[in-house]
Design a protein around this motif. Sequence first.
Motif, PDB file in Angstrom:
ATOM      1  N   GLY A   1       0.839  -1.184   0.000  1.00 53.18           N
ATOM      2  CA  GLY A   1       0.000   0.000   0.000  1.00 53.18           C
ATOM      3  C   GLY A   1       0.878   1.239   0.000  1.00 53.18           C
ATOM      4  O   GLY A   1       2.076   1.174   0.267  1.00 53.18           O
ATOM      5  N   GLY A   2       0.285   2.371  -0.307  1.00 51.08           N
ATOM      6  CA  GLY A   2       1.027   3.624  -0.314  1.00 51.08           C
ATOM      7  C   GLY A   2       1.901   3.819  -1.534  1.00 51.08           C
ATOM      8  O   GLY A   2       2.607   4.833  -1.627  1.00 51.08           O
ATOM      9  N   LEU A   3       1.858   2.883  -2.484  1.00 49.57           N
ATOM     10  CA  LEU A   3       2.726   2.965  -3.655  1.00 49.57           C
ATOM     11  C   LEU A   3       1.975   3.228  -4.952  1.00 49.57           C
ATOM     12  O   LEU A   3       2.580   3.656  -5.932  1.00 49.57           O
ATOM     13  N   ALA A   4       0.677   2.957  -4.962  1.00 50.19           N
ATOM     14  CA  ALA A   4      -0.047   3.004  -6.231  1.00 50.19           C
ATOM     15  C   ALA A   4      -1.516   3.356  -6.014  1.00 50.19           C
ATOM     16  O   ALA A   4      -1.997   3.471  -4.889  1.00 50.19           O
ATOM     17  N   HIS A   5      -2.210   3.492  -7.113  1.00 51.15           N
ATOM     18  CA  HIS A   5      -3.630   3.811  -7.165  1.00 51.15           C
ATOM     19  C   HIS A   5      -4.480   2.638  -6.703  1.00 51.15           C
ATOM     20  O   HIS A   5      -5.688   2.758  -6.518  1.00 51.15           O
ATOM     21  N   LYS A   6      -3.849   1.476  -6.511  1.00 51.19           N
ATOM     22  CA  LYS A   6      -4.514   0.254  -6.079  1.00 51.19           C
ATOM     23  C   LYS A   6      -3.532  -0.538  -5.234  1.00 51.19           C
ATOM     24  O   LYS A   6      -2.321  -0.288  -5.290  1.00 51.19           O
ATOM     25  N   PRO A   7      -4.009  -1.479  -4.426  1.00 51.35           N
ATOM     26  CA  PRO A   7      -3.073  -2.365  -3.735  1.00 51.35           C
ATOM     27  C   PRO A   7      -2.169  -3.040  -4.769  1.00 51.35           C
ATOM     28  O   PRO A   7      -2.653  -3.556  -5.775  1.00 51.35           O
ATOM     29  N   TRP A   8      -0.874  -3.042  -4.516  1.00 50.58           N
ATOM     30  CA  TRP A   8       0.094  -3.445  -5.546  1.00 50.58           C
ATOM     31  C   TRP A   8       0.716  -4.797  -5.207  1.00 50.58           C
ATOM     32  O   TRP A   8       1.262  -4.996  -4.129  1.00 50.58           O
ATOM     33  N   ARG A   9       0.624  -5.706  -6.172  1.00 46.34           N
ATOM     34  CA  ARG A   9       1.308  -6.983  -6.048  1.00 46.34           C
ATOM     35  C   ARG A   9       1.910  -7.349  -7.401  1.00 46.34           C
ATOM     36  O   ARG A   9       1.252  -7.208  -8.435  1.00 46.34           O
ATOM     37  N   ASP A  10       3.146  -7.820  -7.393  1.00 49.08           N
ATOM     38  CA  ASP A  10       3.844  -8.186  -8.625  1.00 49.08           C
ATOM     39  C   ASP A  10       4.322  -9.632  -8.478  1.00 49.08           C
ATOM     40  O   ASP A  10       5.359  -9.905  -7.873  1.00 49.08           O
ATOM     41  N   LYS A  11       3.551 -10.568  -9.030  1.00 48.48           N
ATOM     42  CA  LYS A  11       3.875 -11.984  -8.885  1.00 48.48           C
ATOM     43  C   LYS A  11       5.145 -12.352  -9.644  1.00 48.48           C
ATOM     44  O   LYS A  11       5.854 -13.289  -9.258  1.00 48.48           O
ATOM     45  N   THR A  12       5.435 -11.628 -10.726  1.00 51.48           N
ATOM     46  CA  THR A  12       6.682 -11.875 -11.454  1.00 51.48           C
ATOM     47  C   THR A  12       7.883 -11.507 -10.595  1.00 51.48           C
ATOM     48  O   THR A  12       8.872 -12.244 -10.519  1.00 51.48           O
ATOM     49  N   ALA A  13       7.785 -10.358  -9.930  1.00 49.40           N
ATOM     50  CA  ALA A  13       8.878  -9.928  -9.048  1.00 49.40           C
ATOM     51  C   ALA A  13       9.057 -10.896  -7.880  1.00 49.40           C
ATOM     52  O   ALA A  13      10.184 -11.115  -7.421  1.00 49.40           O
ATOM     53  N   GLU A  14       7.958 -11.486  -7.393  1.00 48.55           N
ATOM     54  CA  GLU A  14       8.049 -12.424  -6.267  1.00 48.55           C
ATOM     55  C   GLU A  14       8.946 -13.619  -6.579  1.00 48.55           C
ATOM     56  O   GLU A  14       9.574 -14.182  -5.684  1.00 48.55           O
ATOM     57  N   LYS A  15       9.030 -13.997  -7.848  1.00 58.67           N
ATOM     58  CA  LYS A  15       9.902 -15.117  -8.231  1.00 58.67           C
ATOM     59  C   LYS A  15      11.371 -14.805  -7.960  1.00 58.67           C
ATOM     60  O   LYS A  15      12.185 -15.716  -7.805  1.00 58.67           O
ATOM     61  N   GLU A  16      11.697 -13.505  -7.899  1.00 59.23           N
ATOM     62  CA  GLU A  16      13.081 -13.093  -7.646  1.00 59.23           C
ATOM     63  C   GLU A  16      13.462 -13.238  -6.177  1.00 59.23           C
ATOM     64  O   GLU A  16      14.633 -13.067  -5.820  1.00 59.23           O
ATOM     65  N   LEU A  17      12.482 -13.540  -5.329  1.00 59.17           N
ATOM     66  CA  LEU A  17      12.781 -13.692  -3.905  1.00 59.17           C
ATOM     67  C   LEU A  17      13.770 -14.821  -3.642  1.00 59.17           C
ATOM     68  O   LEU A  17      14.490 -14.804  -2.633  1.00 59.17           O
TER      69      LEU A  17
END
Length: 319
Positions: A259-275
């Motif tokens: 939250g606090g980053l975008a116009h909507k709650p933000w989730r990036d499943k592609t980025a999560e693979k980099e974890l």
Amino acid sequence: MRPFNYHRASSVKDALAIAGAKSNVKFIAGGTNLLDLMKLEIETPMHLVDIADTDLDEITTTSAGGLRIGALVSNTDLAANKTIRQHYQVLSRALLAGASGQLRNKATTGGNLLQRTRCPYFYDTNQACNKRVPGSGCSALEGFNRNHAILGTSDRCIATHPSDMAVAMRVLDAQVEVKAANGDTRMIAMENFHTLPGDTPHIENTLKAGEMITAVALPPPIDGVHVYQKIRDRASYAFALVSVAAIIPKSGTAQFAFGGLAHKPWRDKTAEKELLKGSKAFTDALLKTASTTEHNKFKVTLVERTVAAILAQAEEAKA
């Protein structure tokens, strides 16, 4: 406040019938955001349909092993629910991080999803705001925009969505149940419910005219460490500069929403693979499209440090 017609619905069917027969209709439950906006004449419905007497205040289990949360369940009752506290801790923690006890007593699940941005230029009717008056401009672009979005922005709007609850719902992959006047029911994935500003920042979600949120459905719980971290300017009654909802399972890929980053709650499943490569790889992928200003560029570092701290906390909890 402009004059309006008030209707007290006795059932969901009654409420939808009124909405289907009238134009410029708003549903009201707790009214914690809508009434303020009506007083400022930002929201000017001709018809206000009170749904407080409808039977949408229950939390029930689903055949899939998840939960169905009625749209009128208060934020207080949802946060205190035993199943939510035991199996969906990220949601309970997010709710308790929002607003004040008094507001949580009145605020509802459906209304929380529909609350509008707290951008000061949106609330100041002397300032240009494309969200309030389409085509008028965006004063925030060149104004003081410390609290504003850095992801998914456009040259029409850089406002953020204010909800804590919605961020937790996003990390949980919730579904929003909506019903139309003709009786049709559809499910909207949380990732698709809120919209990005693009050229139409005044369109904030994918609800159709006359549709009403009736419930939110949660999938079966995910075992693991649940975290909701909210970074704000003061300890209570403040909106997030950055908030992070995270579920770190015992095995498999962690899930993060912001939250606090975008116009909507933000989730990036592609980025999560980099974890799998570590915290820095994840945040680099997450923030690669970030567009910052002089006032809000600190959010990049804040996200990096918060994610690193959450992952370290999760490792300690697992040990």
